[in-house]
Each structure stands twice: as C-alpha cells, then as structure tokens.
Design a protein around this motif. Sequence first.
Motif, PDB file in Angstrom:
ATOM      1  N   ARG A   1       1.122  -1.419   0.119  1.00 53.75           N
ATOM      2  CA  ARG A   1       0.028   0.134  -0.037  1.00 53.75           C
ATOM      3  C   ARG A   1       1.017   1.498  -0.025  1.00 53.75           C
ATOM      4  O   ARG A   1       0.813   1.783  -0.738  1.00 53.75           O
ATOM      5  CB  ARG A   1      -0.841  -0.264   1.019  1.00 53.75           C
ATOM      6  CG  ARG A   1      -1.669   0.831   0.996  1.00 53.75           C
ATOM      7  CD  ARG A   1      -3.347   0.765   2.604  1.00 53.75           C
ATOM      8  NE  ARG A   1      -2.404   0.189   3.311  1.00 53.75           N
ATOM      9  CZ  ARG A   1      -2.603   1.181   4.810  1.00 53.75           C
ATOM     10  NH1 ARG A   1      -2.477   2.529   4.207  1.00 53.75           N
ATOM     11  NH2 ARG A   1      -1.921   0.709   5.590  1.00 53.75           N
ATOM     12  N   ALA A   2       1.529   1.276   0.639  1.00 55.81           N
ATOM     13  CA  ALA A   2       2.836   2.660   1.000  1.00 55.81           C
ATOM     14  C   ALA A   2       3.979   2.118  -0.262  1.00 55.81           C
ATOM     15  O   ALA A   2       3.828   3.825  -0.736  1.00 55.81           O
ATOM     16  CB  ALA A   2       3.379   2.156   2.090  1.00 55.81           C
ATOM     17  N   GLY A   3       3.813   1.559  -1.228  1.00 48.13           N
ATOM     18  CA  GLY A   3       4.692   1.167  -2.792  1.00 48.13           C
ATOM     19  C   GLY A   3       3.916   2.421  -3.662  1.00 48.13           C
ATOM     20  O   GLY A   3       4.395   2.444  -4.082  1.00 48.13           O
ATOM     21  N   ARG A   4       2.766   2.317  -3.317  1.00 49.98           N
ATOM     22  CA  ARG A   4       1.313   2.571  -4.376  1.00 49.98           C
ATOM     23  C   ARG A   4       2.056   4.285  -4.038  1.00 49.98           C
ATOM     24  O   ARG A   4       0.798   5.001  -4.988  1.00 49.98           O
ATOM     25  CB  ARG A   4       0.215   1.929  -4.332  1.00 49.98           C
ATOM     26  CG  ARG A   4      -0.005   0.678  -4.829  1.00 49.98           C
ATOM     27  CD  ARG A   4      -1.597   0.674  -4.726  1.00 49.98           C
ATOM     28  NE  ARG A   4      -2.082   0.350  -3.696  1.00 49.98           N
ATOM     29  CZ  ARG A   4      -2.232  -0.650  -2.878  1.00 49.98           C
ATOM     30  NH1 ARG A   4      -1.269  -1.919  -3.443  1.00 49.98           N
ATOM     31  NH2 ARG A   4      -3.106  -1.321  -1.888  1.00 49.98           N
ATOM     32  N   GLU A   5       1.811   4.595  -3.450  1.00 49.73           N
ATOM     33  CA  GLU A   5       2.376   6.210  -3.024  1.00 49.73           C
ATOM     34  C   GLU A   5       3.491   6.530  -3.037  1.00 49.73           C
ATOM     35  O   GLU A   5       3.093   8.424  -3.363  1.00 49.73           O
ATOM     36  CB  GLU A   5       1.402   6.357  -1.935  1.00 49.73           C
ATOM     37  CG  GLU A   5      -0.007   6.843  -2.311  1.00 49.73           C
ATOM     38  CD  GLU A   5      -0.232   7.317  -0.597  1.00 49.73           C
ATOM     39  OE1 GLU A   5      -0.929   9.111  -0.184  1.00 49.73           O
ATOM     40  OE2 GLU A   5      -1.885   7.107  -0.357  1.00 49.73           O
ATOM     41  N   VAL A   6       4.238   5.900  -2.549  1.00 49.11           N
ATOM     42  CA  VAL A   6       5.581   6.845  -2.248  1.00 49.11           C
ATOM     43  C   VAL A   6       6.365   5.907  -3.441  1.00 49.11           C
ATOM     44  O   VAL A   6       6.302   4.744  -3.881  1.00 49.11           O
ATOM     45  CB  VAL A   6       6.251   6.810  -1.261  1.00 49.11           C
ATOM     46  CG1 VAL A   6       4.721   7.875   0.073  1.00 49.11           C
ATOM     47  CG2 VAL A   6       6.516   5.756  -0.098  1.00 49.11           C
ATOM     48  N   GLU A   7       8.007   6.890  -3.347  1.00 44.07           N
ATOM     49  CA  GLU A   7       8.872   6.352  -4.074  1.00 44.07           C
ATOM     50  C   GLU A   7       9.385   5.104  -2.862  1.00 44.07           C
ATOM     51  O   GLU A   7      10.126   5.241  -1.884  1.00 44.07           O
ATOM     52  CB  GLU A   7      10.018   6.419  -4.607  1.00 44.07           C
ATOM     53  CG  GLU A   7      10.475   6.022  -5.602  1.00 44.07           C
ATOM     54  CD  GLU A   7      11.209   7.259  -5.874  1.00 44.07           C
ATOM     55  OE1 GLU A   7      11.047   8.073  -6.468  1.00 44.07           O
ATOM     56  OE2 GLU A   7      13.128   6.522  -6.103  1.00 44.07           O
ATOM     57  N   LEU A   8       9.024   3.663  -2.685  1.00 50.54           N
ATOM     58  CA  LEU A   8       9.860   3.225  -1.579  1.00 50.54           C
ATOM     59  C   LEU A   8      11.061   1.979  -1.508  1.00 50.54           C
ATOM     60  O   LEU A   8      10.568   1.287  -2.237  1.00 50.54           O
ATOM     61  CB  LEU A   8       8.543   2.018  -0.669  1.00 50.54           C
ATOM     62  CG  LEU A   8       8.501   1.441  -0.186  1.00 50.54           C
ATOM     63  CD1 LEU A   8       8.952   2.180   1.963  1.00 50.54           C
ATOM     64  CD2 LEU A   8       7.281   0.240   0.411  1.00 50.54           C
ATOM     65  N   GLU A   9      11.763   1.716  -0.688  1.00 46.14           N
ATOM     66  CA  GLU A   9      12.645   1.228  -0.854  1.00 46.14           C
ATOM     67  C   GLU A   9      12.968   0.095   0.486  1.00 46.14           C
ATOM     68  O   GLU A   9      12.631   1.004   1.696  1.00 46.14           O
ATOM     69  CB  GLU A   9      14.444   2.178  -1.204  1.00 46.14           C
ATOM     70  CG  GLU A   9      15.723   0.970  -0.843  1.00 46.14           C
ATOM     71  CD  GLU A   9      16.698   1.477  -0.971  1.00 46.14           C
ATOM     72  OE1 GLU A   9      17.800   0.738  -1.741  1.00 46.14           O
ATOM     73  OE2 GLU A   9      17.086   2.879  -0.223  1.00 46.14           O
ATOM     74  N   VAL A  10      12.624  -0.861   0.748  1.00 48.94           N
ATOM     75  CA  VAL A  10      12.909  -1.890   1.269  1.00 48.94           C
ATOM     76  C   VAL A  10      13.754  -2.927   1.923  1.00 48.94           C
ATOM     77  O   VAL A  10      14.784  -3.061   0.654  1.00 48.94           O
ATOM     78  CB  VAL A  10      11.314  -2.718   1.569  1.00 48.94           C
ATOM     79  CG1 VAL A  10      11.766  -3.744   2.162  1.00 48.94           C
ATOM     80  CG2 VAL A  10      10.349  -2.508   1.147  1.00 48.94           C
ATOM     81  N   TRP A  11      14.563  -2.364   2.787  1.00 45.46           N
ATOM     82  CA  TRP A  11      15.570  -3.065   3.196  1.00 45.46           C
ATOM     83  C   TRP A  11      15.669  -4.757   2.905  1.00 45.46           C
ATOM     84  O   TRP A  11      14.902  -5.217   3.622  1.00 45.46           O
ATOM     85  CB  TRP A  11      16.739  -3.008   4.745  1.00 45.46           C
ATOM     86  CG  TRP A  11      18.215  -3.673   4.968  1.00 45.46           C
ATOM     87  CD1 TRP A  11      18.042  -4.422   5.842  1.00 45.46           C
ATOM     88  CD2 TRP A  11      18.943  -3.470   3.991  1.00 45.46           C
ATOM     89  NE1 TRP A  11      19.096  -5.254   5.626  1.00 45.46           N
ATOM     90  CE2 TRP A  11      20.102  -4.181   5.168  1.00 45.46           C
ATOM     91  CE3 TRP A  11      19.423  -2.591   3.195  1.00 45.46           C
ATOM     92  CZ2 TRP A  11      21.167  -4.280   4.883  1.00 45.46           C
ATOM     93  CZ3 TRP A  11      21.016  -2.323   3.254  1.00 45.46           C
ATOM     94  CH2 TRP A  11      21.704  -3.804   3.895  1.00 45.46           C
ATOM     95  N   PRO A  12      16.684  -5.487   1.492  1.00 43.93           N
ATOM     96  CA  PRO A  12      16.363  -6.579   1.970  1.00 43.93           C
ATOM     97  C   PRO A  12      17.095  -7.709   2.770  1.00 43.93           C
ATOM     98  O   PRO A  12      16.207  -8.437   2.948  1.00 43.93           O
ATOM     99  CB  PRO A  12      17.221  -6.513   0.316  1.00 43.93           C
ATOM    100  CG  PRO A  12      18.356  -5.640   0.594  1.00 43.93           C
ATOM    101  CD  PRO A  12      17.523  -4.724   1.744  1.00 43.93           C
ATOM    102  N   GLY A  13      17.599  -7.580   3.360  1.00 46.99           N
ATOM    103  CA  GLY A  13      18.183  -8.215   4.760  1.00 46.99           C
ATOM    104  C   GLY A  13      19.026  -9.127   3.926  1.00 46.99           C
ATOM    105  O   GLY A  13      19.148  -8.525   3.312  1.00 46.99           O
ATOM    106  N   PRO A  14      19.324  -9.816   4.967  1.00 48.66           N
ATOM    107  CA  PRO A  14      18.894 -10.225   6.070  1.00 48.66           C
ATOM    108  C   PRO A  14      18.823  -9.533   7.101  1.00 48.66           C
ATOM    109  O   PRO A  14      21.025  -8.800   7.089  1.00 48.66           O
ATOM    110  CB  PRO A  14      19.866 -11.807   6.406  1.00 48.66           C
ATOM    111  CG  PRO A  14      21.246 -12.157   5.248  1.00 48.66           C
ATOM    112  CD  PRO A  14      20.557 -11.056   4.326  1.00 48.66           C
ATOM    113  N   GLY A  15      18.082  -9.632   8.658  1.00 47.42           N
ATOM    114  CA  GLY A  15      18.542  -8.860   9.597  1.00 47.42           C
ATOM    115  C   GLY A  15      18.044  -7.392   8.888  1.00 47.42           C
ATOM    116  O   GLY A  15      18.063  -7.407   7.826  1.00 47.42           O
TER     117      GLY A  15
END
Length: 335
Positions: free
Chosen positions: A22-36
């Motif tokens: 949902r957030a990614g539809r509104e903003v340019e979102l980068e998610v830390w891929p991990g691990p950890g």
Amino acid sequence: MAADSGTRVFATRTLPGDALERAGREVELEVWPGPGAPSPEELRDRLASCEGLLCLLTDRIDAPLLAAAPRLRVVSSCSVGVDHVDLAAASARGIPVGHTPGVLTETTADLAFALLLAAARRIPEADRFVRSGAWTPARSWEPDLLLGRDLHGAVLGLIGLGAIGRAVAARAQGFGMRVLGWNRSPCEVAGVERVPLPELLARSAFVSLHVALCDDTRGLLGPAELASLPRGAVLVNTARGGLVDESALAAALRSGHLAAAALDVYEAEPLPPDSPLLGVPGLVLAPHIGSASVATRARMADLAVDNLLAGLRSEPMPHCANPEVRQDLARRTGP
Ligand code: DGY
C-alpha cells in the motif's frame, strides 16, 4: 490527498501483511532486503536522500542519524515503544514520530499472562523433563515433582496501568487474583488497588512490568527493589529490559529469594550467547515476542504505514509519539 509519488521512503525491514505494498503505491519505497537489519552506516547512507523512514524498535534513530538525513520529514516506527528514537532531536527538527499503540495491547497482555503461568507452573522445565527421558516408570507420579505456585488467590502487582497493564489486570481478575497497581500518573482501574511502588513490591507474590523505558524508569527494579519482594515471588517483564537490573535479578533467582521469573525483553537484544541469564535456574526466556501474533503484526504494519503516509501528507498521524510536533501539524492543517 496522496503523498507525492516522488517522495522517497526507506523501510528497514519487510513487514507482515500488505501494508508495504500500500505504501509503495503512494511513495517511492525502498525496503531493506535483509537478512537482518541494516547496519547504522547502511541506515545513514540510505536516509541521506529520504523524506520518510519506516523503522523497527531495533533501529537506533539518534541525533547524529537525524542530522545526516537533511530531507527527512517523517519517522514511523512499527512498535509502540519509542525508546530507540531520540524524540527530543526529532521534535527539534519538527519531525513527527509515529508509533503503534492500541493494536498490540491484548496480544502483549496474553503473552505476559502466558509467561506468568509458565514461570509459576514451571512449564518449560516440565517440557524439558519429559523430552529428556527423565519421566521414567520409577518417577511416573511423584508428590513433589515440579511443584509451582498458584496464581488463583495470589496478589499480582502491576507496575504500570496503561492499556497493557489494564488488559493484564482483566486477565488476572478472571484467574481469581487480587490485583495491586502502581502508575506514575493518577488513574483509577476497576478492581485494581492503587498503592505506592514500595507497598506493591512488599505485598505482591507476582509482579508484572508495563511501563515505558525512559530516564525515570531505567533500572526501576534494582537490587533493593528485588530484595523487597516477598520470598518466593515471581517476576515477569514484557515491557523493556532496561527496567530491571539483570545481574540483581540473576542473583535473586540463584539465592532462591525469587522462585521464578520470565523475560521477553533484555538490556541487550538479542541476548548474547554468553549471557549469564542463560544459566539461571527458574528463569523462562522468550525472544521479544509480546506482539507476535499473525493478526497483530499485520495491524502494527498497517498502523505504521498509516502514520507514515499521514505524516508525509503533512496531516496529523493517527498515533504520534511527540505530541508537540503533532500539535504544530494540527495547526498547519486545521480549519
Ligand atoms: C513494541 O512494539 O514496543 C513491543 O515491544 C514489540 O511489539
């Protein structure tokens, strides 16, 4: 109104449920891929160009990090506790800090009660006894095998009568316990006798902690406070590790002054492999899972994203931990 789709946000972990989508539809979102988790250096590098941060309680958001993030406008933590965020530094920058109270109350109270029962009735020890093969025909039913403490009829002292403390009180009343409570600010809770902290400690066979960690509460239960509990008392901590002096707790368990304790939170997390707590008798250990149910973690993620997006739209967050910034926002967006 949607946040600007060019708005850059860094999330330090993937989250359960579909909130990040949902957030990614509104903003340019980068998610830390991990691990950890990202290291502090990696977090600083990522934040240098971001306006929003979605973080966890394991990410330290301190003044130097905020200073290295000149574009940052919003911090949203997927946690109710915000002791990992320098709120004063965030407020000084006008950055609202979102958190997730309410949605994890009952789930955390369930775990506190589970730990109370596990410690009182020695459940993990009983499990180990069966699995180890010690339950032999010669010991099939022994009058004094694994004797624990009764909850029913006993006094439970609740340190902190916020939402989670009150939810634990309701469970304790259902179990026929008498409930004492101490809270830093005045409040009345049906069926709970409000008493000063020293009296609560002196009268409670069971004690459960439900206060936030801050300068006033760090080390709240030290050697003297633990010594003032009745002999054979049981302590449960699902709040924050820094509230209890761990060495003093270990000593109180080893000496037999406390019968048992159960911890979900620690001064250092994860618990170091050489932690002296690992060898302490009568201690039940859990890895900070107070809010860890499928439904609750998804609700926390949803609320964290709601806070994030509201902050980025310069609207008041549903739950903001630094109200002075929230008030400013309300003024800016008010009628
Ligand atoms: C919190 O949210 O602060 C809890 O400790 C973890 O759910």
